[in-house]
Design a protein around this motif. Structure first.
Motif, PDB file in Angstrom:
ATOM      1  N   ARG A  34       0.843  -1.202   0.000  1.00  0.00           N
ATOM      2  CA  ARG A  34       0.000   0.000   0.000  1.00  0.00           C
ATOM      3  C   ARG A  34       0.882   1.258   0.000  1.00  0.00           C
ATOM      4  NH1 ARG A  34      -5.404   1.459   2.520  1.00  0.00           N
ATOM      5  NH2 ARG A  34      -5.012   3.505   3.442  1.00  0.00           N
ATOM      6  N   LEU A  35       1.958   1.177   0.827  1.00  0.00           N
ATOM      7  CA  LEU A  35       2.880   2.304   0.929  1.00  0.00           C
ATOM      8  C   LEU A  35       3.537   2.593  -0.425  1.00  0.00           C
ATOM      9  CD1 LEU A  35       3.663   3.983   3.395  1.00  0.00           C
ATOM     10  CD2 LEU A  35       5.648   2.506   3.687  1.00  0.00           C
ATOM     11  N   MET A  78       7.571   9.189  13.909  1.00  0.00           N
ATOM     12  CA  MET A  78       8.422   9.031  12.732  1.00  0.00           C
ATOM     13  C   MET A  78       9.908   9.073  13.091  1.00  0.00           C
ATOM     14  SD  MET A  78       6.288  11.422  10.189  1.00  0.00           S
ATOM     15  CE  MET A  78       7.677  11.818   9.173  1.00  0.00           C
ATOM     16  N   ARG A  88       3.765   9.484   7.955  1.00  0.00           N
ATOM     17  CA  ARG A  88       4.041  10.553   7.006  1.00  0.00           C
ATOM     18  C   ARG A  88       2.830  10.849   6.115  1.00  0.00           C
ATOM     19  NH1 ARG A  88       8.316  13.600   4.692  1.00  0.00           N
ATOM     20  NH2 ARG A  88       7.138  14.881   3.236  1.00  0.00           N
ATOM     21  N   MET A  89       2.165   9.742   5.717  1.00  0.00           N
ATOM     22  CA  MET A  89       0.967   9.873   4.876  1.00  0.00           C
ATOM     23  C   MET A  89      -0.103  10.668   5.605  1.00  0.00           C
ATOM     24  SD  MET A  89       1.095   8.442   1.899  1.00  0.00           S
ATOM     25  CE  MET A  89       2.217   7.412   1.005  1.00  0.00           C
ATOM     26  N   GLU A 149       1.908   9.308  -5.492  1.00  0.00           N
ATOM     27  CA  GLU A 149       2.428  10.628  -5.144  1.00  0.00           C
ATOM     28  C   GLU A 149       3.350  11.149  -6.254  1.00  0.00           C
ATOM     29  OE1 GLU A 149       4.844  10.927  -1.640  1.00  0.00           O
ATOM     30  OE2 GLU A 149       3.361  12.232  -0.712  1.00  0.00           O
ATOM     31  N   LYS A 161       0.770  14.233   5.904  1.00  0.00           N
ATOM     32  CA  LYS A 161       0.675  14.963   4.647  1.00  0.00           C
ATOM     33  C   LYS A 161      -0.780  15.248   4.268  1.00  0.00           C
ATOM     34  CE  LYS A 161       3.301  15.026   0.406  1.00  0.00           C
ATOM     35  NZ  LYS A 161       4.221  14.257  -0.427  1.00  0.00           N
ATOM     36  N   ASN A 182       6.685   4.487   9.775  1.00  0.00           N
ATOM     37  CA  ASN A 182       7.198   5.779   9.336  1.00  0.00           C
ATOM     38  C   ASN A 182       6.391   6.300   8.136  1.00  0.00           C
ATOM     39  OD1 ASN A 182       8.967   7.794   8.100  1.00  0.00           O
ATOM     40  ND2 ASN A 182      10.440   7.119   9.633  1.00  0.00           N
ATOM     41  N   GLY A 183       6.187   5.402   7.185  1.00  0.00           N
ATOM     42  CA  GLY A 183       5.525   5.793   5.939  1.00  0.00           C
ATOM     43  C   GLY A 183       4.094   6.247   6.174  1.00  0.00           C
ATOM     44  N   PHE A 184       3.347   5.485   6.947  1.00  0.00           N
ATOM     45  CA  PHE A 184       1.938   5.841   7.136  1.00  0.00           C
ATOM     46  C   PHE A 184       1.781   7.067   8.022  1.00  0.00           C
ATOM     47  CE2 PHE A 184       1.334   1.672   5.297  1.00  0.00           C
ATOM     48  CZ  PHE A 184       0.256   1.921   4.450  1.00  0.00           C
ATOM     49  N   MET A 207       1.016   4.025  -2.788  1.00  0.00           N
ATOM     50  CA  MET A 207       0.721   5.423  -2.477  1.00  0.00           C
ATOM     51  C   MET A 207       1.863   6.340  -2.913  1.00  0.00           C
ATOM     52  SD  MET A 207      -1.152   5.094   1.198  1.00  0.00           S
ATOM     53  CE  MET A 207      -1.814   6.726   1.423  1.00  0.00           C
ATOM     54  N   SER A 208       3.088   5.854  -2.718  1.00  0.00           N
ATOM     55  CA  SER A 208       4.240   6.662  -3.123  1.00  0.00           C
ATOM     56  C   SER A 208       4.279   6.829  -4.630  1.00  0.00           C
ATOM     57  CB  SER A 208       5.546   6.011  -2.679  1.00  0.00           C
ATOM     58  OG  SER A 208       5.542   5.815  -1.313  1.00  0.00           O
ATOM     59  N   PHE A 225      10.743   7.641   5.415  1.00  0.00           N
ATOM     60  CA  PHE A 225       9.799   7.761   4.306  1.00  0.00           C
ATOM     61  C   PHE A 225      10.300   8.699   3.218  1.00  0.00           C
ATOM     62  CE2 PHE A 225       5.850   9.044   2.219  1.00  0.00           C
ATOM     63  CZ  PHE A 225       5.402   7.786   1.879  1.00  0.00           C
ATOM     64  N   ASP A 226      10.958   9.764   3.640  1.00  0.00           N
ATOM     65  CA  ASP A 226      11.434  10.731   2.644  1.00  0.00           C
ATOM     66  C   ASP A 226      12.416  10.067   1.688  1.00  0.00           C
ATOM     67  OD1 ASP A 226       9.899  12.654   3.715  1.00  0.00           O
ATOM     68  OD2 ASP A 226      11.489  13.490   4.993  1.00  0.00           O
ATOM     69  N   ARG A 255       9.378   0.760   8.469  1.00  0.00           N
ATOM     70  CA  ARG A 255       9.125   1.536   7.258  1.00  0.00           C
ATOM     71  C   ARG A 255       7.630   1.839   7.138  1.00  0.00           C
ATOM     72  NH1 ARG A 255      12.305  -1.137   4.321  1.00  0.00           N
ATOM     73  NH2 ARG A 255      10.787  -2.696   3.729  1.00  0.00           N
TER      74      ARG A 255
END
Lengths: 158, 457
Positions: free
Chosen positions: A19-20, B284, B262-263, A27, B266, B258-260, A23-24, A124-125, B255
């Motif tokens: 999913r991540l 995060m 961030r989601m 993006e 945002k 951190n990723g979610f 989504m990326s 994430f960045d 990950r």
């Protein structure tokens, strides 16, 4: 989704990671026809039109494969080996998305003919940056869509 | 070895001589007393009691006093030789020149063989000759009450033949004594030689047994080493598999966290409260920190398995490139770095780069809060080894906690003060140790720290 018209095949067993990644990609404005499968066996079924995907036309191969390494049943390296061993599929660009930073995996992957190897970072960045690189790669592959995507991206930013 | 065996041999001969002496002395006691008593019996024939008691007594006294006064000397044996002669003279006198009494000298002569010393015949022979000459002369000179012989024909010719034959007997007895001694010596030497050979044989056997044991031990040791190596290899493989799964299985959920986060951040940027915004950032940041910890730990364990490739390395080159990387990276302002002379080294360039990167980035990190941070890098020679140092004027550390400085995951500062995982210096130590070098440091709180490492030439 049209199973015959797949641009990107994402092979990832962890649904959250999948999913991540999706989504990326979204993006990065890469939301073209993406299909997600849960494990290596299903990925092979999809590519070679077997099992659940027997009704697919095997001529219509995905244009790019994003492949996780560590998966149950058939692992990423085995999927990579089989795809690169088959005349019909060996030209499909494959990007490994791996959690593993083991040198042996990297070396094996390149020996098997992988096109790109990305270690998925925790932050994430950095992760989005990796995905964006894949995006650029994708755009190069798919020049016909570049202008469209750029236009879309500009519109989005505006 | 030879000296020792010969001393043993001599000791054996001495033992034997002592034994001969003891046994002979014992027998002689009976003979002497027998001779004395014989004198008493003979006294009954011609009523010579005074002679029997006085001369016999003097003989016994001479013999036993010498023996008691000089127990370590052989002198008493010579005295014994003379005493036998005197007893002969006494008996001849007591029996008024009875010719057969001359044979007593031969009994004495034969007796002396027991000591296995031919010289003992000499005093006996001397006494006999002196006695014969003196008494013969006295008797034929017509001195009264001198009894030497009852023979009428005791001319000089007879006397010479008599003396000659007596000497022949003494000579033969002496020869026998000599032969006995020579034979005994040879016999002892041979038995000691046999003993020595047996001992040698025994030692050789012992040596061979010991060698066989050592061989067996070596073989079992080799097997053990092989087994242990196999075990270690298995453990190492397990460890590698473990690292692999740690890398994959622990990093993936981080990950995702951190990723979610961030989601959410945002997508809901404008809708969530300030507190929630901060909390999400904390989530995060911590996930990212844990990711770094895992990565560093994996680097650390991978280094344990990696083999080093030593070559001639230009240290100044490495340091320059590390500083360049730091300047290009996301680090904040890089302070003044003074680079003194840097000696080349024989080391693994990739690993050495890691060492410099860790030490220099540490120096930058811990000195950045100073008004005028200063970092100094260079080489000095100590004990024939090149010693490299990185010196800063930053936060320093308390020498009390020196033990923790190079330990994995041990930190002397809070993460909120200075970020980090506590693996950097442990990694430095591991790399330098792998190069058979040494790493150490000194520091003082708020005055700065200096890290040294030395490499073998």
């Amino acid at each position: 989704m049209d199973k015959d018209q797949v641009d990107i095949l994402l092979v990832e067993d962890n649904p959250y990671e999948a999913r991540l990644t999706l989504m990326s990609l979204e993006e990065q404005n890469i939301s073209s026809n993406i299909h997600h499968v849960d494990d290596g066996a299903e990925a092979l079924d999809f590519i070679f039109a077997k099992g659940n995907y027997a009704d697919r036309n095997p001529e219509n191969t995905p244009r790019m494969i994003l492949l996780d390494l560590n998966m149950p049943k058939i692992g990423g390296l085995e999927v990579l080996r089989r795809i690169k061993a088959d005349e019909r599929t060996k030209s499909i660009p494959i990007v490994i998305l791996s959690s593993s930073r083991e040198d042996s995996d990297l070396v094996t992957s390149y020996m098997l003919g992988v096109n790109s190897y990305v270690v998925k970072p925790v932050e994430f960045d950095t992760f989005t940056k990796a995905i964006s690189d894949i995006g650029s790669y994708w755009m190069m592959l798919n020049e016909s869509t570049v202008l469209f995507l750029l236009a879309k991206s500009k519109m989005h930013k505006a | 070895m030879i000296i020792r065996s010969s001393t043993i041999k001599n000791a054996g001969v001495q033992d034997f001589s002592a034994d001969v002496k003891r046994k002979s002395d014992y027998t002689i006691n009976f003979f002497l007393i027998g001779f004395f008593l014989c004198g008493m019996i003979l006294a009954t024939f011609y009523d010579t009691w005074l002679v029997a008691v006085a001369v016999g007594g003097i003989c016994l006294a001479a013999y036993y006093s010498t023996k008691l006064l000089l127990p370590t000397s052989d002198l008493y044996q010579y005295v014994l030789g003379a005493v036998f002669g005197v007893f002969m003279a006494q008996y001849i006198y007591q029996m008024h020149g009875l010719f057969e009494m001359h044979f007593i000298a031969f009994i004495g002569s034969a007796m002396l063989i027991t000591y296995q010393n031919w010289r003992l015949q000499l005093p006996l022979a001397i006494v006999v000759i002196v006695h014969h000459a003196l008494f013969a002369w006295l008797q034929y000179s017509g001195v009264e009450r001198i009894y030497f012989t009852q023979l009428e024909y005791m001319s000089l010719q007879t006397f010479v033949i008599h003396a000659f034959l007596a000497c022949v007997i003494f000579f033969i007895c002496g020869l026998w004594a000599y032969q006995f001694r020579a034979f005994s010596r040879r016999h002892i030497e041979q038995s000691y030689e046999i003993g020595r050979l047996q001992e040698e044989e025994r030692k050789k056997e012992q040596l061979m047994r010991a060698e066989a044991e050592i061989r067996e031990l070596n073989e079992s040791l080799e097997t053990k080493v092989r087994d242990r190596t196999a075990q270690l290899e298995t453990v190492n493989k397990e460890l590698e598999a473990f690292s692999y799964s740690v890398a994959h299985d622990l990093r993936a959920p981080l990950r995702v966290i951190n990723g979610f986060s961030r989601m959410v951040l945002k997508m809901e940027e404008n809708k969530i409260s300030k507190v929630s915004f901060e909390n999400l950032h904390i989530i995060m940041k911590n996930a990212a920190q844990m990711g770094r910890l895992i990565d560093d730990l994996l680097d650390f364990s991978r280094l344990g398995r990696a083999a080093i490739e030593v070559k001639q390395v230009d240290m100044a080159d490495i340091v320059q490139s590390v500083i360049k990387d730091l300047q290009n990276g996301e680090q904040l302002t890089i302070p003044e770095i003074r680079i003194n002379e840097l000696a080349d080294a024989k080391c693994d360039p990739i690993l050495m780069r890691q060492v410099w990167a860790n030490l220099i980035s540490n120096a930058v990190k811990y000195s950045r809060k100073k008004d005028s941070p200063l970092i100094e890098i260079g080489t000095s020679r100590r004990n024939g080894m090149n010693t490299y140092y990185v010196k800063d004027n930053g936060a320093g550390f308390n020498m009390e906690f020196y033990d923790k400085l190079f330990a994995v995951f041990q930190r002397l500062h809070k993460v909120t003060e200075y970020e980090g995982t506590g693996v950097g210096l442990a990694l430095v130590q591991r790399i330098i140790t792998k190069h058979h070098g040494k790493v150490w440091a000194d520091g003082e709180i708020d005055k700065g720290a200096t890290f040294y490492f030395s490499l073998p030439n």
